[in-house]
Motif scaffolding. Structure first.
Motif, short mmCIF file in Angstrom:
data_model
loop_
_atom_site.label_atom_id
_atom_site.label_comp_id
_atom_site.label_asym_id
_atom_site.label_seq_id
_atom_site.Cartn_x
_atom_site.Cartn_y
_atom_site.Cartn_z
N TRP A 1 -3.28 8.19 1.34
CA TRP A 1 -3.18 6.83 0.79
C TRP A 1 -3.62 6.85 -0.67
O TRP A 1 -4.61 7.49 -1.01
N TRP B 1 0.86 -1.20 0.00
CA TRP B 1 0.00 0.00 0.00
C TRP B 1 0.88 1.23 0.00
O TRP B 1 1.83 1.33 0.78
N ALA C 1 -2.58 -0.07 6.20
CA ALA C 1 -2.83 1.20 5.51
C ALA C 1 -3.92 2.01 6.25
O ALA C 1 -3.87 2.12 7.47
#
Lengths: 155, 85
Positions: free
Chosen positions: A140, A129, B7
């Protein structure tokens, strides 16, 4: 030879190339190197904030297993003498190497095809990620459909 | 079982991992996510967008209908975003 490295150290391309060349039987070595890009923000016509830091998170253990499986598939499919995947994790700056794929075979077609296969597949099969920092603000990165389409084209 | 988050799932829950013992009715990944959502407000918010979540059961990618029976480690995370742009 199958060599998989996932770590925070900078990627030593010449050293990895020498390891692959040292395996007997190779007549061709194809390589792909991915660099961290300083892309401007999407939809800003190149005027937006550029990437300052790219950070990669992964699922330790599973990453190693997924990349090993991929490299073994490629070795069998193209009769490779060697397949190497080196993937950087942690924080990186634009211009740094983020991934290196090497595929060695007796002839060029197999080496080139295997190298392209490995880089397309590892973008969708391995648990990584990405987080980008622009203007001091971290975000992100969303998955891109195009990567899934490119990987599926090999099925 | 051990639960791992990665994440933005990790950031929103505020934990990288935790131990949990789901009740008997939790049979699949989807059931597990439903149950985890009740643990705290942070869990509920992090796990709200089901279509943006992916999972792995004992290290293998798994869909929402995959069984979690007997699993030791379940990871929940966003779709993977590859090695380069």
């Amino acid at each position: 030879m199958i060599r998989i490295v996932v770590g925070v150290e900078p990627i030593d391309l010449p050293a990895e190339q020498l390891l692959v060349e040292a395996v007997p039987g190779a007549g061709a070595v194809a390589s792909f190197t991915g660099l961290v890009r300083a892309d401007a923000e999407a939809g800003t016509g190149g005027e937006g904030r550029r990437v300052e830091v790219l950070e990669l998170e992964h699922y330790p253990g599973v990453t190693q297993a997924a990349l090993t499986r991929l490299a073994e598939e490629a070795r069998t499919r193209w009769s490779l003498t060697a397949a190497t995947i080196v993937h950087r994790v942690g924080p990186m700056r634009p211009g740094e190497r983020i991934v290196l794929v090497l595929a060695a075979a007796p002839h060029r077609a197999a080496a080139l095809d295997a190298c392209a296969y490995l880089i397309d597949r590892l973008k969708t099969d391995a648990p990584f990620w990405k987080r980008e920092t622009r203007g001091g603000e971290a975000r992100w990165v969303d998955a891109r459909d195009g990567d899934t389409v490119r990987a599926a084209a090999w099925e | 079982m051990r639960l791992l988050y990665f994440a933005w799932v990790r950031e929103r829950i505020g934990l990288a991992e935790e131990e949990a013992v789901p009740p008997a009715g939790v049979g699949t990944v989807a059931d597990l996510i439903d149950w985890l959502s009740t643990r705290s407000d942070a869990h509920r918010e992090a796990l709200a967008d089901r279509w943006r979540l992916r999972a792995a059961v004992d290290g293998d990618f798994a869909g929402p209908e995959a069984s979690v029976a007997g699993a030791k480690e379940i990871a929940i995370f966003p779709p993977v975003t590859g090695g380069m742009t």
